[in-house]
Write an enzyme that holds these catalytic residues in place. Structure first.
Site, mmCIF file in Angstrom:
data_model
loop_
_atom_site.group_PDB
_atom_site.id
_atom_site.type_symbol
_atom_site.label_atom_id
_atom_site.label_comp_id
_atom_site.label_asym_id
_atom_site.label_seq_id
_atom_site.Cartn_x
_atom_site.Cartn_y
_atom_site.Cartn_z
ATOM 1 N N TYR A 43 0.858 -1.233 -0.152
ATOM 2 C CA TYR A 43 0.096 -0.074 0.022
ATOM 3 C C TYR A 43 1.031 1.192 -0.026
ATOM 4 O O TYR A 43 0.403 2.392 0.324
ATOM 5 C CB TYR A 43 -1.013 -0.238 1.151
ATOM 6 C CG TYR A 43 -1.835 0.809 1.524
ATOM 7 C CD1 TYR A 43 -3.004 0.889 1.069
ATOM 8 C CD2 TYR A 43 -1.516 2.124 2.620
ATOM 9 C CE1 TYR A 43 -3.794 1.924 1.207
ATOM 10 C CE2 TYR A 43 -2.494 2.850 2.773
ATOM 11 C CZ TYR A 43 -3.724 2.951 2.263
ATOM 12 O OH TYR A 43 -4.884 3.710 2.504
ATOM 13 N N TYR A 75 -10.665 -3.839 2.974
ATOM 14 C CA TYR A 75 -11.416 -3.755 4.211
ATOM 15 C C TYR A 75 -12.284 -5.129 4.508
ATOM 16 O O TYR A 75 -13.085 -5.142 5.430
ATOM 17 C CB TYR A 75 -12.202 -2.422 4.499
ATOM 18 C CG TYR A 75 -11.807 -1.220 4.512
ATOM 19 C CD1 TYR A 75 -10.627 -0.892 3.854
ATOM 20 C CD2 TYR A 75 -12.024 -0.263 5.604
ATOM 21 C CE1 TYR A 75 -9.889 0.634 4.001
ATOM 22 C CE2 TYR A 75 -11.553 0.967 5.854
ATOM 23 C CZ TYR A 75 -10.429 1.285 4.947
ATOM 24 O OH TYR A 75 -9.802 2.410 5.270
ATOM 25 N N HIS A 89 -12.919 8.094 6.803
ATOM 26 C CA HIS A 89 -11.516 8.443 6.140
ATOM 27 C C HIS A 89 -11.287 9.697 5.863
ATOM 28 O O HIS A 89 -12.404 10.684 5.416
ATOM 29 C CB HIS A 89 -11.600 7.247 5.141
ATOM 30 C CG HIS A 89 -10.102 7.150 4.611
ATOM 31 N ND1 HIS A 89 -9.462 7.848 3.890
ATOM 32 C CD2 HIS A 89 -9.407 5.996 4.667
ATOM 33 C CE1 HIS A 89 -8.153 7.350 3.560
ATOM 34 N NE2 HIS A 89 -8.188 6.213 3.999
ATOM 35 N N GLY A 90 -10.154 10.164 5.690
ATOM 36 C CA GLY A 90 -9.534 11.365 5.052
ATOM 37 C C GLY A 90 -10.159 11.397 3.651
ATOM 38 O O GLY A 90 -10.219 10.434 2.894
ATOM 39 N N ASP A 91 -10.314 12.583 3.083
ATOM 40 C CA ASP A 91 -11.001 12.775 1.917
ATOM 41 C C ASP A 91 -9.954 12.667 0.479
ATOM 42 O O ASP A 91 -10.188 12.532 -0.470
ATOM 43 C CB ASP A 91 -11.699 13.964 1.380
ATOM 44 C CG ASP A 91 -10.858 15.148 1.762
ATOM 45 O OD1 ASP A 91 -9.874 15.214 1.794
ATOM 46 O OD2 ASP A 91 -11.698 16.280 1.500
ATOM 47 N N THR A 122 -6.622 17.045 6.602
ATOM 48 C CA THR A 122 -5.870 18.197 7.373
ATOM 49 C C THR A 122 -4.412 18.353 6.583
ATOM 50 O O THR A 122 -3.787 17.773 6.622
ATOM 51 C CB THR A 122 -5.699 17.923 8.925
ATOM 52 O OG1 THR A 122 -6.743 17.419 9.466
ATOM 53 C CG2 THR A 122 -5.036 19.071 9.633
ATOM 54 N N ASP A 205 30.671 -3.456 -18.692
ATOM 55 C CA ASP A 205 30.484 -3.971 -17.446
ATOM 56 C C ASP A 205 31.364 -4.865 -17.170
ATOM 57 O O ASP A 205 31.142 -6.347 -17.089
ATOM 58 C CB ASP A 205 28.780 -4.600 -17.514
ATOM 59 C CG ASP A 205 28.256 -5.516 -16.269
ATOM 60 O OD1 ASP A 205 28.941 -4.969 -15.339
ATOM 61 O OD2 ASP A 205 27.520 -6.291 -16.433
#
Ligand code: SPV
Ligand code: MG
Length: 432
Positions: A43, A75, A89-91, A122, A205
């Protein structure tokens, strides 16, 4: 009394979280879900304190009545057991990558008459600063170094992508996609490939780019990322030099070095037997592993032995004998490499190795055998899959074509449609 559910995935509580709890408790009794480690890593989050400590922290917040562990990004588990009247939940999940999670939760709660409440996110100096502190903490050597071992325990297969600069590091750090199941996914780690690091510098390389320069590449990457680093150490050089490399890598916060059992002038493995390459003896290479393990100062760092027997066509038995010997010498993992298109020999190695050794992590680099999926490799006991060169190989032809077309048309208009916009490039990197 109504019930309210909200999910946290944080090590630090700031005023944004407190605001959510305040709003939630106006609606009813508040349960906070603690997103499990296994889920958080998919996540785009990685927690630096344990699940139980986080649960303790959430329990201590005024207004929280209950804390549970949430194991499903979508969920399903908590909604099924709690049937909350409200999910708060926060938007910030209304748009962006998390919106698919919101849509799924919406369906779940609607089925029984529940409701989502989006609380305005916030944005304050304190919130921005705490978010930044959390990110900075993850980038520190002591947190970053141990993260690879943590990931091996947390996820069936650790996915590493090559990075050879700050910019490619940022791509590995930030790329998040929504999978077919609607769940988010991302890379877990970065591979600082000798091929891509050398190529970016216009060099072959062959261990020509010296360690000081390779460390500089690591620093460019660590300055702008948090994910763990697996370093391609080529042959490791002389054992007397390798011990210094181990200490430097640990100090830089690198999680693992992979060294290959070759000696003399190293050429890229994908040349196979087309070029002269010499495999180190089991004794010589075991001695190098032992020296490295003795020099290492932290318990976190890993020295992974890369076996070139299949590349050099020395046979399966040789590969397996070497794997056993290198583990006995202290190797923390085995990388088995192949340049065949068919993954059969890789799978045979993994099955035979796993029948005797259930624990030692196996690493593979599916550049040639690229039809096999991560899940199939994991089913054969693979722990780390490295995508070793795909970013470099995708960028080079795109840049070459652009250069050719500008020369051809004597202006840049014809190439513009396939380019990133000027606005996007000048705003790609955030200023502090
Ligand atoms: C690298 O990425 O530099 C590697 C992997 O060592 S390979 O190129 O496949 O040998
Ligand atoms: Mg290499």
């Amino acid at each position: 009394m109504k019930t309210v559910y909200t999910c946290f995935c944080t090590d630090i509580i700031h005023e944004g979280h407190l605001n959510i709890i305040n709003e939630a408790k106006k609606l009813g009794s508040v349960t906070v879900g603690c997103l499990s480690d296994k889920t958080a890593i998919r996540y785009n989050r990685f927690c630096t304190v344990s699940e139980s400590e986080r649960m303790e922290l959430y329990r201590s917040i005024d207004g929280v009545d209950n804390v549970v562990l949430q194991n499903d990004m979508h969920y399903d588990d908590v909604i099924e057991s709690l049937h909350p009247d409200y999910v708060v939940h926060g938007d910030n999940w209304v748009t962006g990558p998390e919106s698919s999670i919101r849509a799924h939760v919406q369906k779940l709660v609607e089925a029984y008459g529940g409701q989502i409440i989006d609380i305005p996110y916030t944005v304050s100096e304190d919130v921005l600063k705490k978010d930044l502190q959390l990110k900075e903490k993850l980038s520190m050597p002591e947190y970053r170094r141990k993260r690879l071992r943590q990931l091996i325990n947390l996820t069936p297969v650790v996915k590493a992508m090559e990075a050879h600069s700050g910019l490619t590091g940022l791509i590995v750090e930030k790329t998040v996609v929504e999978g077919e199941n609607g769940k988010l996914d991302q890379f877990d780690a970065m591979w600082v490939s000798s091929l891509c690091d050398s190529t970016a510098k216009g060099k072959p390389d062959i261990e020509l780019v010296d360690m000081t320069s390779r460390f500089r590449t690591i620093e460019d990457i660590t300055e702008v990322t948090t994910k763990p680093i697996i370093f391609d150490g080529d042959t490791g050089g002389l054992a007397e030099h390798f011990v210094y490399t181990v200490r430097s890598l640990e100090r830089l916060g690198v999680s693992a070095v992979i060294i290959e059992d070759k000696t003399g002038l190293k050429k890229n493995s994908l040349f196979g037997t087309e070029v002269q390459q010499t495999q180190a003896s089991i004794e010589e290479f075991s001695e190098k592993i032992r020296a490295g393990k003795k020099a290492q100062l932290t318990d976190d760092f890993m020295i992974i032995a890369r076996i070139e027997s299949l590349i050099l066509e020395r046979g399966m038995e040789d590969a397996l004998t070497r794997a056993e010997a290198f583990v006995a010498a202290g190797a923390d993992g085995i990388m088995i490499h192949s340049r065949k298109k068919d993954p059969a020999e890789i799978l045979e190695f993994c099955d035979k190795f796993r029948s005797k050794d259930k624990k030692t992590p196996i690493v593979v680099v599916p550049s040639s055998f690229n039809t096999i999926t991560e899940a199939e490799l994991s089913a054969h006991g693979v722990n780390i899959v490295i995508y070793a060169n795909q970013l470099t190989r995708s960028a080079f032809p795109a840049m070459q074509k652009t250069a050719e077309d500008i020369l051809k048309y004597h202006r840049a208009k014809e190439v513009d449609d396939r380019l990133m916009s000027i606005k996007d490039i000048i705003t790609l990197i955030d200023e502090i």
